[in-house]
Design a protein around this motif. Structure first.
Motif, PDB file in Angstrom:
ATOM      1  N   LYS A 133     -68.741  -1.094  28.892  1.00  0.00           N
ATOM      2  CA  LYS A 133     -69.917  -0.222  28.989  1.00  0.00           C
ATOM      3  C   LYS A 133     -70.038   0.740  27.810  1.00  0.00           C
ATOM      4  O   LYS A 133     -71.141   1.075  27.385  1.00  0.00           O
ATOM      5  N   TYR A 134     -68.907   1.181  27.257  1.00  0.00           N
ATOM      6  CA  TYR A 134     -68.957   2.209  26.225  1.00  0.00           C
ATOM      7  C   TYR A 134     -68.422   1.749  24.867  1.00  0.00           C
ATOM      8  O   TYR A 134     -69.071   1.950  23.851  1.00  0.00           O
ATOM      9  N   ASN A 152     -71.196  13.821  32.368  1.00  0.00           N
ATOM     10  CA  ASN A 152     -70.734  13.130  31.164  1.00  0.00           C
ATOM     11  C   ASN A 152     -70.200  14.136  30.156  1.00  0.00           C
ATOM     12  O   ASN A 152     -70.629  15.281  30.116  1.00  0.00           O
ATOM     13  N   MET A 176     -69.787   9.854  27.936  1.00  0.00           N
ATOM     14  CA  MET A 176     -69.312   9.077  29.078  1.00  0.00           C
ATOM     15  C   MET A 176     -68.619   9.985  30.086  1.00  0.00           C
ATOM     16  O   MET A 176     -68.335  11.142  29.780  1.00  0.00           O
ATOM     17  N   PHE A 188     -68.810   9.101  21.878  1.00  0.00           N
ATOM     18  CA  PHE A 188     -69.153   8.430  23.121  1.00  0.00           C
ATOM     19  C   PHE A 188     -69.516   9.485  24.152  1.00  0.00           C
ATOM     20  O   PHE A 188     -68.782  10.456  24.335  1.00  0.00           O
TER      21      PHE A 188
END
Length: 152
Positions: free
Chosen positions: A63-64, A3, A135, A133
Motif C-alpha cells: 500500500k505504501y 496518519n 501512513m 510516506f
C-alpha cells in the motif's frame, strides 16, 4: 487512526527490523521441523504470526512502499507475486508439513530479495529527492509466543 509523516530512511529501517523478526520465524520453523516438533504446534504459531504480523507487513509494503515505483516495475511485480505465493502457503491446510517447509524457504528467499535488491533500488531512487510516506503509525517490531517449540 491518524496518519503520520515518515521519511524513507525511517521506513526502510523499520522494515529491516520487521524482516529480522520474519527471519526468526523461518529459523523457528526450520528448527521445529528438524527436531520433529508436532506439526500442529508449529502450524498454530505460523498461522497467528501470519495473520497478526506478516499479513500487515505485506499490506504496508504494497500500500505504501511499492507505490514509489512505476506501476509495471518488475521488482515490485516479483515481490507482490511472492506475497501471493506465501499467502497461499500459509492458508494451505493440505500437506501442512510440506507447506511449512516451503514457507521457511520461500519466505527467507523473499526477505533476502527485498533487502538486497528491492530496497537498494528504492535507496537509489531517493538519492536525489526526498521521499516521505503519509501512513498510519508503524506497528511494534516484535512477536512473542509462549510455546517456544524451537528451544531444545
Amino acid at each position: 487512526m491518524v496518519n503520520k509523516i515518515f521519511d524513507c530512511g525511517h521506513i526502510l529501517d523499520h522494515l529491516k527490523q520487521e524482516h529480522r523478526v520474519v527471519l526468526e520465524l523461518c529459523y523457528r520453523i526450520r528448527i521445529g521441523l528438524l527436531h520433529g516438533v508436532q506439526i500442529k504446534r508449529i502450524k498454530i504459531y505460523t498461522d497467528l504470526f501470519y495473520h497478526e504480523y506478516l499479513k500487515p507487513h505485506f499490506e504496508l509494503e504494497e500500500k505504501y512502499i511499492f507505490t514509489v515505483f512505476e506501476k509495471d516495475n518488475l521488482l515490485v511485480k516479483r515481490a507482490v507475486s511472492e506475497h501471493k505465493r506465501l499467502k497461499r502457503l500459509f492458508e494451505n491446510n493440505g500437506n501442512i508439513e510440506e507447506s511449512l517447509s516451503l514457507i521457511e524457504e520461500v519466505l527467507e528467499s523473499h526477505v533476502r530479495f527485498e533487502e538486497h535488491v528491492l530496497f537498494l533500488n528504492l535507496k537509489e531512487r531517493m538519492e536525489n529527492r526526498s521521499i516521505v510516506f503519509i501512513m498510519p503509525e508503524l506497528p511494534d517490531v516484535s512477536f512473542e509466543w509462549p510455546d517456544t517449540f524451537w528451544v531444545h
